[in-house]
Design a protein around this motif. Structure first.
Motif, PDB file in Angstrom:
ATOM      1  N   GLN A  28       0.735  -1.204   0.050  1.00  0.00           N
ATOM      2  CA  GLN A  28      -0.026   0.117   0.071  1.00  0.00           C
ATOM      3  C   GLN A  28       0.811   1.359  -0.002  1.00  0.00           C
ATOM      4  O   GLN A  28       1.779   1.556   0.805  1.00  0.00           O
ATOM      5  CB  GLN A  28      -0.869   0.070   1.280  1.00  0.00           C
ATOM      6  N   VAL A  29       0.781   2.197  -0.861  1.00  0.00           N
ATOM      7  CA  VAL A  29       1.411   3.439  -1.036  1.00  0.00           C
ATOM      8  C   VAL A  29       1.038   4.324  -0.002  1.00  0.00           C
ATOM      9  O   VAL A  29      -0.257   4.651  -0.078  1.00  0.00           O
ATOM     10  CB  VAL A  29       1.331   4.002  -2.381  1.00  0.00           C
ATOM     11  N   VAL A  30       1.804   4.856   0.568  1.00  0.00           N
ATOM     12  CA  VAL A  30       1.256   5.916   1.823  1.00  0.00           C
ATOM     13  C   VAL A  30       1.892   7.340   1.266  1.00  0.00           C
ATOM     14  O   VAL A  30       1.216   8.332   1.984  1.00  0.00           O
ATOM     15  CB  VAL A  30       2.113   5.688   3.151  1.00  0.00           C
ATOM     16  N   ALA A  31       2.927   7.479   0.416  1.00  0.00           N
ATOM     17  CA  ALA A  31       3.389   8.862  -0.149  1.00  0.00           C
ATOM     18  C   ALA A  31       4.059   8.478  -1.173  1.00  0.00           C
ATOM     19  O   ALA A  31       4.637   7.373  -1.681  1.00  0.00           O
ATOM     20  CB  ALA A  31       4.122   9.505   0.824  1.00  0.00           C
ATOM     21  N   THR A  32       4.239   9.472  -2.134  1.00  0.00           N
ATOM     22  CA  THR A  32       4.948   9.364  -3.054  1.00  0.00           C
ATOM     23  C   THR A  32       6.137  10.627  -3.380  1.00  0.00           C
ATOM     24  O   THR A  32       5.656  11.777  -2.735  1.00  0.00           O
ATOM     25  CB  THR A  32       4.753   9.348  -4.565  1.00  0.00           C
ATOM     26  N   VAL A  33       7.442  10.531  -3.914  1.00  0.00           N
ATOM     27  CA  VAL A  33       8.169  11.645  -3.848  1.00  0.00           C
ATOM     28  C   VAL A  33       9.107  11.648  -5.263  1.00  0.00           C
ATOM     29  O   VAL A  33       9.686  10.516  -5.506  1.00  0.00           O
ATOM     30  CB  VAL A  33       9.137  11.391  -2.623  1.00  0.00           C
ATOM     31  N   ASN A  34       8.629  12.603  -5.794  1.00  0.00           N
ATOM     32  CA  ASN A  34       9.143  12.605  -7.178  1.00  0.00           C
ATOM     33  C   ASN A  34       8.735  11.463  -7.903  1.00  0.00           C
ATOM     34  O   ASN A  34       9.654  10.896  -8.861  1.00  0.00           O
ATOM     35  CB  ASN A  34      10.730  12.682  -7.392  1.00  0.00           C
ATOM     36  N   PRO A  70       0.122   7.608  15.820  1.00  0.00           N
ATOM     37  CA  PRO A  70       0.153   8.818  14.829  1.00  0.00           C
ATOM     38  C   PRO A  70       1.284   9.679  15.049  1.00  0.00           C
ATOM     39  O   PRO A  70       1.624  10.017  13.925  1.00  0.00           O
ATOM     40  CB  PRO A  70      -1.080   9.763  15.722  1.00  0.00           C
ATOM     41  N   ALA A  71       1.976   9.928  16.202  1.00  0.00           N
ATOM     42  CA  ALA A  71       2.889  10.743  16.193  1.00  0.00           C
ATOM     43  C   ALA A  71       4.204   9.838  15.434  1.00  0.00           C
ATOM     44  O   ALA A  71       5.252  10.313  14.612  1.00  0.00           O
ATOM     45  CB  ALA A  71       3.395  11.217  17.652  1.00  0.00           C
ATOM     46  N   LEU A  72       4.373   8.737  15.752  1.00  0.00           N
ATOM     47  CA  LEU A  72       5.522   7.987  15.379  1.00  0.00           C
ATOM     48  C   LEU A  72       5.200   7.759  13.825  1.00  0.00           C
ATOM     49  O   LEU A  72       6.047   7.698  13.024  1.00  0.00           O
ATOM     50  CB  LEU A  72       5.370   6.652  15.916  1.00  0.00           C
ATOM     51  N   TRP A  73       4.110   7.468  13.379  1.00  0.00           N
ATOM     52  CA  TRP A  73       3.693   7.576  11.827  1.00  0.00           C
ATOM     53  C   TRP A  73       4.333   8.838  11.076  1.00  0.00           C
ATOM     54  O   TRP A  73       5.101   8.703  10.060  1.00  0.00           O
ATOM     55  CB  TRP A  73       2.157   7.435  11.578  1.00  0.00           C
ATOM     56  N   ASP A  74       3.882  10.030  11.659  1.00  0.00           N
ATOM     57  CA  ASP A  74       4.270  11.267  11.183  1.00  0.00           C
ATOM     58  C   ASP A  74       5.760  11.215  11.159  1.00  0.00           C
ATOM     59  O   ASP A  74       6.330  11.817  10.099  1.00  0.00           O
ATOM     60  CB  ASP A  74       3.622  12.487  11.773  1.00  0.00           C
ATOM     61  N   MET A  75       6.513  10.940  12.328  1.00  0.00           N
ATOM     62  CA  MET A  75       7.772  11.132  12.481  1.00  0.00           C
ATOM     63  C   MET A  75       8.450  10.258  11.157  1.00  0.00           C
ATOM     64  O   MET A  75       9.230  10.801  10.414  1.00  0.00           O
ATOM     65  CB  MET A  75       8.320  10.820  13.669  1.00  0.00           C
ATOM     66  N   MET A  76       8.264   9.047  11.433  1.00  0.00           N
ATOM     67  CA  MET A  76       8.869   8.159  10.289  1.00  0.00           C
ATOM     68  C   MET A  76       8.516   8.528   8.918  1.00  0.00           C
ATOM     69  O   MET A  76       9.351   8.530   8.087  1.00  0.00           O
ATOM     70  CB  MET A  76       8.384   6.679  10.730  1.00  0.00           C
ATOM     71  N   LEU A  77       7.252   8.666   8.458  1.00  0.00           N
ATOM     72  CA  LEU A  77       6.906   9.355   7.224  1.00  0.00           C
ATOM     73  C   LEU A  77       7.589  10.516   6.806  1.00  0.00           C
ATOM     74  O   LEU A  77       8.111  10.445   5.602  1.00  0.00           O
ATOM     75  CB  LEU A  77       5.316   9.271   6.892  1.00  0.00           C
ATOM     76  N   ASP A  78       8.033  11.220   7.628  1.00  0.00           N
ATOM     77  CA  ASP A  78       8.699  12.784   7.313  1.00  0.00           C
ATOM     78  C   ASP A  78      10.266  12.253   7.024  1.00  0.00           C
ATOM     79  O   ASP A  78      10.804  12.762   5.822  1.00  0.00           O
ATOM     80  CB  ASP A  78       8.513  13.648   8.436  1.00  0.00           C
ATOM     81  N   GLN A  79      10.575  11.379   7.749  1.00  0.00           N
ATOM     82  CA  GLN A  79      11.920  10.759   7.613  1.00  0.00           C
ATOM     83  C   GLN A  79      12.120  10.333   6.335  1.00  0.00           C
ATOM     84  O   GLN A  79      13.179  10.563   5.497  1.00  0.00           O
ATOM     85  CB  GLN A  79      12.528   9.944   8.642  1.00  0.00           C
ATOM     86  N   LEU A  80      11.217   9.420   5.898  1.00  0.00           N
ATOM     87  CA  LEU A  80      11.462   8.729   4.617  1.00  0.00           C
ATOM     88  C   LEU A  80      11.099   9.450   3.241  1.00  0.00           C
ATOM     89  O   LEU A  80      11.809   9.423   2.314  1.00  0.00           O
ATOM     90  CB  LEU A  80      10.209   7.654   4.632  1.00  0.00           C
ATOM     91  N   ARG A 126      11.964  12.739   3.387  1.00  0.00           N
ATOM     92  CA  ARG A 126      13.363  13.490   3.229  1.00  0.00           C
ATOM     93  C   ARG A 126      14.486  12.591   2.776  1.00  0.00           C
ATOM     94  O   ARG A 126      15.083  12.966   1.819  1.00  0.00           O
ATOM     95  CB  ARG A 126      13.914  14.058   4.848  1.00  0.00           C
ATOM     96  N   GLN A 127      14.324  11.633   3.303  1.00  0.00           N
ATOM     97  CA  GLN A 127      15.468  10.547   2.791  1.00  0.00           C
ATOM     98  C   GLN A 127      15.374  10.100   1.159  1.00  0.00           C
ATOM     99  O   GLN A 127      16.206  10.370   0.287  1.00  0.00           O
ATOM    100  CB  GLN A 127      15.226   8.962   3.418  1.00  0.00           C
ATOM    101  N   THR A 128      14.134  10.010   0.665  1.00  0.00           N
ATOM    102  CA  THR A 128      13.776   9.712  -0.592  1.00  0.00           C
ATOM    103  C   THR A 128      14.141  10.974  -1.660  1.00  0.00           C
ATOM    104  O   THR A 128      14.768  10.800  -2.644  1.00  0.00           O
ATOM    105  CB  THR A 128      12.333   9.102  -0.671  1.00  0.00           C
ATOM    106  N   ALA A 129      13.771  12.132  -1.134  1.00  0.00           N
ATOM    107  CA  ALA A 129      14.129  13.320  -1.949  1.00  0.00           C
ATOM    108  C   ALA A 129      15.629  13.483  -2.010  1.00  0.00           C
ATOM    109  O   ALA A 129      16.104  13.845  -3.040  1.00  0.00           O
ATOM    110  CB  ALA A 129      13.511  14.483  -1.036  1.00  0.00           C
ATOM    111  N   VAL A 130      16.329  13.357  -1.029  1.00  0.00           N
ATOM    112  CA  VAL A 130      17.811  13.445  -1.023  1.00  0.00           C
ATOM    113  C   VAL A 130      18.365  12.420  -1.693  1.00  0.00           C
ATOM    114  O   VAL A 130      19.406  12.563  -2.470  1.00  0.00           O
ATOM    115  CB  VAL A 130      18.477  13.351   0.383  1.00  0.00           C
ATOM    116  N   ALA A 131      17.769  10.930  -1.663  1.00  0.00           N
ATOM    117  CA  ALA A 131      18.537   9.930  -2.340  1.00  0.00           C
ATOM    118  C   ALA A 131      18.193  10.241  -3.850  1.00  0.00           C
ATOM    119  O   ALA A 131      19.044  10.011  -4.592  1.00  0.00           O
ATOM    120  CB  ALA A 131      17.844   8.825  -1.957  1.00  0.00           C
ATOM    121  N   ASP A 132      17.070  10.815  -4.134  1.00  0.00           N
ATOM    122  CA  ASP A 132      16.828  11.079  -5.485  1.00  0.00           C
ATOM    123  C   ASP A 132      17.806  12.090  -6.188  1.00  0.00           C
ATOM    124  O   ASP A 132      17.895  12.094  -7.602  1.00  0.00           O
ATOM    125  CB  ASP A 132      15.222  11.691  -5.700  1.00  0.00           C
TER     126      ASP A 132
END
Length: 276
Positions: free
Chosen positions: A26-32, A59-69, A71-77
């Protein structure tokens, strides 16, 4: 009547909303255009080492991890697609897949029959192997060994003589070697001990370590420990053997073709990883 109609309408509205698929893809977000999935979030949570972080409200853990992913995906791109990056990604992919295969093989607990068979194999010689309890004095020359043997035979305490004269690591322990089997000792020492009677003092025996005067204290037949005492260790051994056997089978069945003529000195050519 009106209330019943409203309830029915609300229920119809809820049932008409398509449920989100509850699976790891299940897709929870897309980055580029790159997808971040629920499975990636779950694996990320499993890797958290900090108990305080792992105990955060969902909810707090979800938001924190998703934000980290994100950021990671944007930088990795933005990373350059170099041979070094491709090599690291492929090594990580293979390592992850290999680890998953090993974990899958290791899921099945050894059966009682497998544990019993390994126990029987390990201790099949129990009751027929002699173990020895001995002490020795180790010196550099035959003359020293002969003189020290005479000293003990003249009434000196063996332990005192060993502690004062032995050059081996057992010297401070009054020459005591504890229990051992013949195959644990070098051949001349083992042969000498095997020919002795309890309480006997040997003539000087030469080995690669020097000259020994040996006192045999007692002998016993090796006994098998009860299965219950060693079951966990044997189960781990059976599991390890099954994993190793399956790895060997997979390697044997693999179509392996090694390229000939590649210079091993190229291992030092780190500059090759910089080219695109």
């Amino acid at each position: 009547m009106t209330r019943s109609f409203l309830l029915a309408s609300a229920l119809t509205a809820v049932l008409s909303v398509p449920a989100l698929a509850q699976d790891a893809d299940q897709v929870v977000a897309t980055v580029n255009g790159q997808e971040i999935t629920l499975g990636q979030m779950i694996v990320m949570k499993q890797s958290i080492q900090d108990p305080a972080m792992a105990g955060m409200p969902a909810p707090a853990l979800w938001d924190m991890m998703l934000d980290q992913l994100v950021r990671q995906t944007a930088v990795a791109d933005a990373a350059a697609d170099t041979p070094a990056v491709r090599a690291q990604l492929e090594l990580q992919r293979r390592n992850t897949l290999a680890s998953a295969t090993v974990a899958q093989i290791a899921e099945a607990e050894p059966t009682d029959a497998e544990v019993q068979a390994s126990y029987d194999r390990l201790f099949q010689d129990a009751g027929s192997v002699t173990e020895y309890n001995a002490a020795h004095i180790l010196v550099e020359t035959e003359e020293e060994a002969t003189a020290l043997k005479a000293e003990v035979e003249g009434g000196a305490d063996f332990g005192d003589v060993a502690e004062a004269n032995s050059t081996g690591p057992s010297g401070p322990n009054r020459g005591d070697l504890g229990w051992f089997s013949a195959d644990q000792m070098v051949a001349p020492f083992a042969e000498a001990v095997s020919a002795m009677e309890p309480g006997q003092l040997s003539d000087p025996v030469q080995t690669e370590f020097g000259w020994h005067v040996i006192r045999l204290n007692e002998t016993r037949l090796r006994e098998a420990p009860p299965l219950a005492e060693v079951r966990d260790q044997i189960a781990q051994m059976v599991l390890r053997e099954k994993v190793e056997a399956e790895i060997a089978r997979l390697v044997d069945e693999a179509d392996v073709q090694k390229t000939e003529g590649v210079d091993p000195a190229l291992l030092d050519r780190a500059d090759l990883l910089e080219a695109n």
